[in-house]
Design a protein around this motif. Structure first.
Motif, short mmCIF file in Angstrom:
data_model
loop_
_atom_site.label_atom_id
_atom_site.label_comp_id
_atom_site.label_asym_id
_atom_site.label_seq_id
_atom_site.Cartn_x
_atom_site.Cartn_y
_atom_site.Cartn_z
N ASN A 14 -25.99 51.68 11.22
CA ASN A 14 -25.37 51.35 9.94
C ASN A 14 -26.25 50.45 9.08
O ASN A 14 -27.14 49.78 9.59
CB ASN A 14 -24.00 50.70 10.15
CG ASN A 14 -24.09 49.42 10.94
OD1 ASN A 14 -24.06 49.45 12.16
ND2 ASN A 14 -24.20 48.29 10.25
N GLU A 15 -25.95 50.47 7.78
CA GLU A 15 -26.65 49.63 6.83
C GLU A 15 -26.35 48.15 7.10
O GLU A 15 -25.23 47.80 7.47
CB GLU A 15 -26.19 49.93 5.40
CG GLU A 15 -26.59 51.26 4.87
CD GLU A 15 -26.11 51.46 3.43
OE1 GLU A 15 -25.87 50.47 2.71
OE2 GLU A 15 -25.99 52.63 3.04
N VAL A 16 -27.36 47.32 6.88
CA VAL A 16 -27.19 45.87 6.90
C VAL A 16 -28.25 45.30 5.97
O VAL A 16 -29.35 45.86 5.85
CB VAL A 16 -27.27 45.30 8.34
CG1 VAL A 16 -28.64 45.45 8.93
CG2 VAL A 16 -26.82 43.85 8.39
N LEU A 17 -27.89 44.26 5.28
CA LEU A 17 -28.80 43.63 4.31
C LEU A 17 -29.31 44.63 3.27
O LEU A 17 -30.49 44.71 2.98
CB LEU A 17 -29.97 42.95 5.03
CG LEU A 17 -29.58 41.86 6.03
CD1 LEU A 17 -30.81 41.37 6.78
CD2 LEU A 17 -28.86 40.71 5.35
N THR A 18 -28.36 45.40 2.71
CA THR A 18 -28.69 46.36 1.65
C THR A 18 -27.96 45.94 0.37
O THR A 18 -27.19 44.97 0.38
CB THR A 18 -28.25 47.79 2.02
OG1 THR A 18 -26.82 47.83 2.10
CG2 THR A 18 -28.86 48.25 3.34
N GLU A 19 -28.16 46.69 -0.68
CA GLU A 19 -27.45 46.40 -1.93
C GLU A 19 -25.93 46.52 -1.75
O GLU A 19 -25.16 45.81 -2.37
CB GLU A 19 -27.90 47.35 -3.04
CG GLU A 19 -29.30 47.07 -3.53
CD GLU A 19 -29.72 48.01 -4.65
OE1 GLU A 19 -28.85 48.60 -5.31
OE2 GLU A 19 -30.95 48.15 -4.84
N ARG A 20 -25.52 47.44 -0.88
CA ARG A 20 -24.09 47.70 -0.68
C ARG A 20 -23.41 46.69 0.24
O ARG A 20 -22.24 46.39 0.08
CB ARG A 20 -23.93 49.09 -0.07
CG ARG A 20 -23.03 49.95 -0.86
CD ARG A 20 -22.70 51.28 -0.30
NE ARG A 20 -23.62 51.95 0.59
CZ ARG A 20 -23.50 53.22 0.92
NH1 ARG A 20 -22.52 53.95 0.42
NH2 ARG A 20 -24.36 53.79 1.72
N VAL A 21 -24.14 46.22 1.23
CA VAL A 21 -23.52 45.36 2.24
C VAL A 21 -24.56 44.37 2.78
O VAL A 21 -25.70 44.73 3.03
CB VAL A 21 -22.89 46.19 3.38
CG1 VAL A 21 -23.92 47.00 4.13
CG2 VAL A 21 -22.12 45.33 4.34
N LYS A 22 -24.12 43.13 2.95
CA LYS A 22 -25.01 42.14 3.55
C LYS A 22 -24.81 42.18 5.07
O LYS A 22 -25.72 42.46 5.82
CB LYS A 22 -24.72 40.74 2.98
CG LYS A 22 -25.69 39.70 3.47
CD LYS A 22 -25.54 38.39 2.74
CE LYS A 22 -26.58 37.42 3.29
NZ LYS A 22 -26.52 36.12 2.67
#
Length: 179
Positions: A14-22
């Protein structure tokens, strides 16, 4: 004995530290990275088990409760299952980053415990992660390691994403079985 793939969560699945989610502190903040479901489905065809092994210091630091973390993992497994990708078990270290516990990666206790519980042979298994701590934990557990990112000198291989890693892992297993 069985063979398994052990996946780190944040930055691999999963995403982490992106524009969408920290950080992922609730299920609605979990966004799968592109190609993850397909990669896990591919790994499901070759391995007896696919596990998630993750440090979640946010619990120990008070950013979320352990019950919330369990909801996040249940949501992740459900979303992946809807795509035909199966995660067999998820284990985590809930302690603060500097707590000195035995379960936090780069220690291999989480991996070792899963291997024992499911009768997994580490020599036939792989650890996939996006930090040195993941790679060191996999090496301590005596398995091959794959780094998600540009490169890691300790890893057996490196790929920009889980899809590339899964393809290499499946080829590596096929090649090993021919020997």
């Amino acid at each position: 004995m069985k063979k398994a793939v052990f996946l780190d969560r944040d930055g691999v699945i999963n995403e982490v530290l992106t524009e969408r989610v920290k950080f992922v502190n609730e299920p609605t903040q979990l966004y799968l990275l592109p190609g993850v479901a397909e990669a896990i489905k591919q790994l499901n065809t070759v391995f007896d088990y696919v596990f998630v092994v993750t440090n979640q210091g946010g619990v120990g630091l008070g950013y979320m409760k352990e019950s919330q973390l369990i909801k996040i993992h249940d949501h992740m497994k459900k979303v992946l299952r809807q795509e035909g990708a199966i995660i067999d078990d998820v284990v985590y270290c809930p302690h603060k980053p500097k707590a000195g516990c035995a379960c936090r990666k780069p220690n291999s206790q989480l991996i070792d415990n899963l291997a024992k519980k499911y009768n997994v042979n580490p020599a036939l298994s792989y650890m996939v992660g996006d930090t040195d701590t993941d790679i060191v934990a996999g090496k301590k557990a005596r398995m091959k390691t794959v780094f998600i990112g540009n490169s890691d000198p300790l890893a057996d291989a490196a790929f920009p994403n889980l899809q590339g890693a899964a393809e290499w892992i499946c080829r590596d297993v096929a090649q090993s079985e021919k020997l």
